[in-house]
Design a protein around this motif. Structure first.
Motif, PDB file in Angstrom:
ATOM      1  N   UNK A 156      -8.203 -12.056  -1.158  1.00 28.55           N
ATOM      2  CA  UNK A 156      -8.262 -11.237   0.055  1.00 28.55           C
ATOM      3  C   UNK A 156      -9.711 -11.021   0.490  1.00 28.55           C
ATOM      4  N   UNK A 157     -10.598 -10.784  -0.472  1.00 34.42           N
ATOM      5  CA  UNK A 157     -12.016 -10.611  -0.137  1.00 34.42           C
ATOM      6  C   UNK A 157     -12.610 -11.919   0.388  1.00 34.42           C
ATOM      7  N   UNK A 158     -12.214 -13.041  -0.196  1.00 33.18           N
ATOM      8  CA  UNK A 158     -12.699 -14.342   0.283  1.00 33.18           C
ATOM      9  C   UNK A 158     -12.258 -14.587   1.728  1.00 33.18           C
ATOM     10  N   UNK A 159     -10.995 -14.278   2.021  1.00 35.50           N
ATOM     11  CA  UNK A 159     -10.487 -14.449   3.386  1.00 35.50           C
ATOM     12  C   UNK A 159     -11.206 -13.485   4.329  1.00 35.50           C
ATOM     13  N   UNK A 160     -11.428 -12.253   3.880  1.00 37.90           N
ATOM     14  CA  UNK A 160     -12.154 -11.281   4.703  1.00 37.90           C
ATOM     15  C   UNK A 160     -13.546 -11.811   5.051  1.00 37.90           C
ATOM     16  N   UNK A 161     -14.222 -12.425   4.078  1.00 40.61           N
ATOM     17  CA  UNK A 161     -15.537 -12.993   4.333  1.00 40.61           C
ATOM     18  C   UNK A 161     -15.452 -14.129   5.356  1.00 40.61           C
ATOM     19  N   UNK A 162     -14.429 -14.975   5.237  1.00 38.83           N
ATOM     20  CA  UNK A 162     -14.241 -16.071   6.195  1.00 38.83           C
ATOM     21  C   UNK A 162     -14.060 -15.528   7.616  1.00 38.83           C
ATOM     22  N   UNK A 163     -13.381 -14.397   7.728  1.00 37.13           N
ATOM     23  CA  UNK A 163     -13.112 -13.795   9.037  1.00 37.13           C
ATOM     24  C   UNK A 163     -14.295 -12.979   9.570  1.00 37.13           C
ATOM     25  N   UNK A 164     -15.198 -12.600   8.688  1.00 33.57           N
ATOM     26  CA  UNK A 164     -16.296 -11.728   9.087  1.00 33.57           C
ATOM     27  C   UNK A 164     -15.932 -10.256   9.049  1.00 33.57           C
ATOM     28  N   UNK A 165     -14.867  -9.910   8.346  1.00 32.54           N
ATOM     29  CA  UNK A 165     -14.434  -8.511   8.229  1.00 32.54           C
ATOM     30  C   UNK A 165     -15.415  -7.731   7.354  1.00 32.54           C
ATOM     31  N   UNK A 166     -15.764  -6.543   7.781  1.00 31.18           N
ATOM     32  CA  UNK A 166     -16.670  -5.694   7.009  1.00 31.18           C
ATOM     33  C   UNK A 166     -15.953  -4.513   6.355  1.00 31.18           C
ATOM     34  N   UNK A 167     -14.749  -4.210   6.838  1.00 34.60           N
ATOM     35  CA  UNK A 167     -13.967  -3.128   6.234  1.00 34.60           C
ATOM     36  C   UNK A 167     -12.542  -3.634   6.021  1.00 34.60           C
ATOM     37  N   UNK A 168     -11.963  -3.245   4.891  1.00 36.37           N
ATOM     38  CA  UNK A 168     -10.650  -3.753   4.509  1.00 36.37           C
ATOM     39  C   UNK A 168      -9.871  -2.658   3.786  1.00 36.37           C
ATOM     40  N   UNK A 169      -8.578  -2.586   4.052  1.00 33.59           N
ATOM     41  CA  UNK A 169      -7.716  -1.592   3.395  1.00 33.59           C
ATOM     42  C   UNK A 169      -6.694  -2.321   2.538  1.00 33.59           C
ATOM     43  N   UNK A 170      -6.586  -1.907   1.287  1.00 36.29           N
ATOM     44  CA  UNK A 170      -5.668  -2.498   0.322  1.00 36.29           C
ATOM     45  C   UNK A 170      -4.584  -1.507  -0.085  1.00 36.29           C
ATOM     46  N   UNK A 171      -3.357  -1.984  -0.269  1.00 40.23           N
ATOM     47  CA  UNK A 171      -2.364  -1.185  -0.986  1.00 40.23           C
ATOM     48  C   UNK A 171      -2.545  -1.462  -2.477  1.00 40.23           C
ATOM     49  N   UNK A 172      -1.786  -0.791  -3.309  1.00 40.20           N
ATOM     50  CA  UNK A 172      -1.739  -1.152  -4.732  1.00 40.20           C
ATOM     51  C   UNK A 172      -0.767  -2.324  -4.853  1.00 40.20           C
ATOM     52  N   UNK A 173      -1.296  -3.511  -4.947  1.00 38.24           N
ATOM     53  CA  UNK A 173      -0.491  -4.734  -4.939  1.00 38.24           C
ATOM     54  C   UNK A 173       0.379  -4.805  -6.194  1.00 38.24           C
ATOM     55  N   UNK A 174       1.634  -5.120  -5.996  1.00 37.03           N
ATOM     56  CA  UNK A 174       2.659  -5.318  -7.041  1.00 37.03           C
ATOM     57  C   UNK A 174       3.087  -4.049  -7.764  1.00 37.03           C
ATOM     58  N   UNK A 175       2.535  -2.890  -7.383  1.00 37.18           N
ATOM     59  CA  UNK A 175       2.832  -1.649  -8.112  1.00 37.18           C
ATOM     60  C   UNK A 175       4.088  -0.936  -7.631  1.00 37.18           C
ATOM     61  N   UNK A 176       4.734  -1.466  -6.606  1.00 36.13           N
ATOM     62  CA  UNK A 176       5.958  -0.849  -6.096  1.00 36.13           C
ATOM     63  C   UNK A 176       7.181  -1.548  -6.660  1.00 36.13           C
ATOM     64  N   UNK A 177       7.966  -2.152  -5.782  1.00 37.74           N
ATOM     65  CA  UNK A 177       9.221  -2.779  -6.210  1.00 37.74           C
ATOM     66  C   UNK A 177       9.001  -3.966  -7.143  1.00 37.74           C
TER      67      UNK A 177
ATOM     68  N   UNK B   1     -18.215  -4.459   3.395  1.00 38.42           N
ATOM     69  CA  UNK B   1     -19.030  -3.279   3.120  1.00 38.42           C
ATOM     70  C   UNK B   1     -18.206  -2.106   2.593  1.00 38.42           C
ATOM     71  N   UNK B   2     -16.926  -2.028   3.035  1.00 41.32           N
ATOM     72  CA  UNK B   2     -16.088  -0.898   2.630  1.00 41.32           C
ATOM     73  C   UNK B   2     -14.682  -1.378   2.324  1.00 41.32           C
ATOM     74  N   UNK B   3     -14.233  -1.085   1.107  1.00 35.84           N
ATOM     75  CA  UNK B   3     -12.853  -1.360   0.709  1.00 35.84           C
ATOM     76  C   UNK B   3     -12.158  -0.023   0.490  1.00 35.84           C
ATOM     77  N   UNK B   4     -11.035   0.160   1.170  1.00 38.49           N
ATOM     78  CA  UNK B   4     -10.275   1.396   1.055  1.00 38.49           C
ATOM     79  C   UNK B   4      -8.979   1.099   0.324  1.00 38.49           C
TER      80      UNK B   4
ATOM     81  N   UNK C 104     -18.762  -0.376  -0.936  1.00 44.27           N
ATOM     82  CA  UNK C 104     -18.279   0.986  -1.142  1.00 44.27           C
ATOM     83  C   UNK C 104     -16.761   0.929  -1.327  1.00 44.27           C
ATOM     84  N   UNK C 105     -16.261   1.635  -2.339  1.00 43.48           N
ATOM     85  CA  UNK C 105     -14.819   1.713  -2.570  1.00 43.48           C
ATOM     86  C   UNK C 105     -14.401   3.163  -2.371  1.00 43.48           C
ATOM     87  N   UNK C 106     -13.397   3.350  -1.519  1.00 39.98           N
ATOM     88  CA  UNK C 106     -12.894   4.694  -1.283  1.00 39.98           C
ATOM     89  C   UNK C 106     -11.377   4.694  -1.435  1.00 39.98           C
ATOM     90  N   UNK C 107     -10.826   5.881  -1.561  1.00 40.43           N
ATOM     91  CA  UNK C 107      -9.373   6.014  -1.659  1.00 40.43           C
ATOM     92  C   UNK C 107      -8.905   7.064  -0.651  1.00 40.43           C
TER      93      UNK C 107
END
Length: 163
Positions: free
Chosen positions: A99-120, A144-147, A2-5
């Motif tokens: 980041x998703x690969x590392x999340x899987x290694x850690x067993x993370x089911x929910x993850x929050x992303x910024x907009x990478x490289x879109x700022x400075x 399961x959930x990416x925000x 699931x992808x949410x914003x």
């Protein structure tokens, strides 16, 4: 997945892992990086120094504890700095994939992303959103959930319009 914003502060997200848009040195900085380091406290910088003594390559990801933040882990990624001539889009998409690969290694089911490289780092926001969504949708993961956490209403509206 699931992808949410949401519009808000990435450091306050109630997720297993928060993604930090770090610089190659991994010693804190401005923007998202600075906000995450401030919220996590000095433990985050100490963990970065210990785990990444030589920093991290552009396009790669690694994790630390999240210090005082609600999340359990911080997954650090180094996005391409378009203002410094790094225009290879695969480096940007690699940040989300790794980041998703590392999340899987850690067993993370929910993850929050910024907009990478879109700022400075100057990546065009429309393409930054498209790269994020394409990669999140196209990368097999146990997450399961990416925000996507938008900083400001204009970014939120842009992400929603492309979601």
């Amino acid at each position: 997945m699931e992808i949410e914003v949401v519009e808000g502060d990435i450091a306050q997200q109630q997720v297993d892992a928060v993604v930090n848009a770090a610089n190659r040195a991994m010693r804190g900085g401005g923007g998202v990086d600075g906000a995450i380091h401030r919220a996590a406290g000095p433990e985050l910088l100490e963990d970065c120094k210990r785990r990444f003594p030589k920093g991290l390559a552009t396009g790669d990801a690694g994790w630390t504890t999240a210090g005082r933040m609600p999340a359990r882990w911080v997954i650090h990624v180094v996005g391409p700095n378009r203002n410094a001539g790094q225009t290879d889009r695969s480096l940007l998409t690699s940040c989300y994939r790794r980041a998703l690969e590392v999340a899987d290694e850690l067993g993370a089911r929910s993850i929050a992303f910024p907009l990478i490289s879109a700022g400075v780092y100057g990546w065009p926001k429309e393409d930054a959103v498209d790269a994020a969504l394409e990669t999140l949708r196209g990368t097999p993961a146990q997450v399961e959930r990416a925000t996507l956490v938008a900083f400001g209403r204009a970014s939120y509206d842009l992400i929603v319009s492309r979601l």
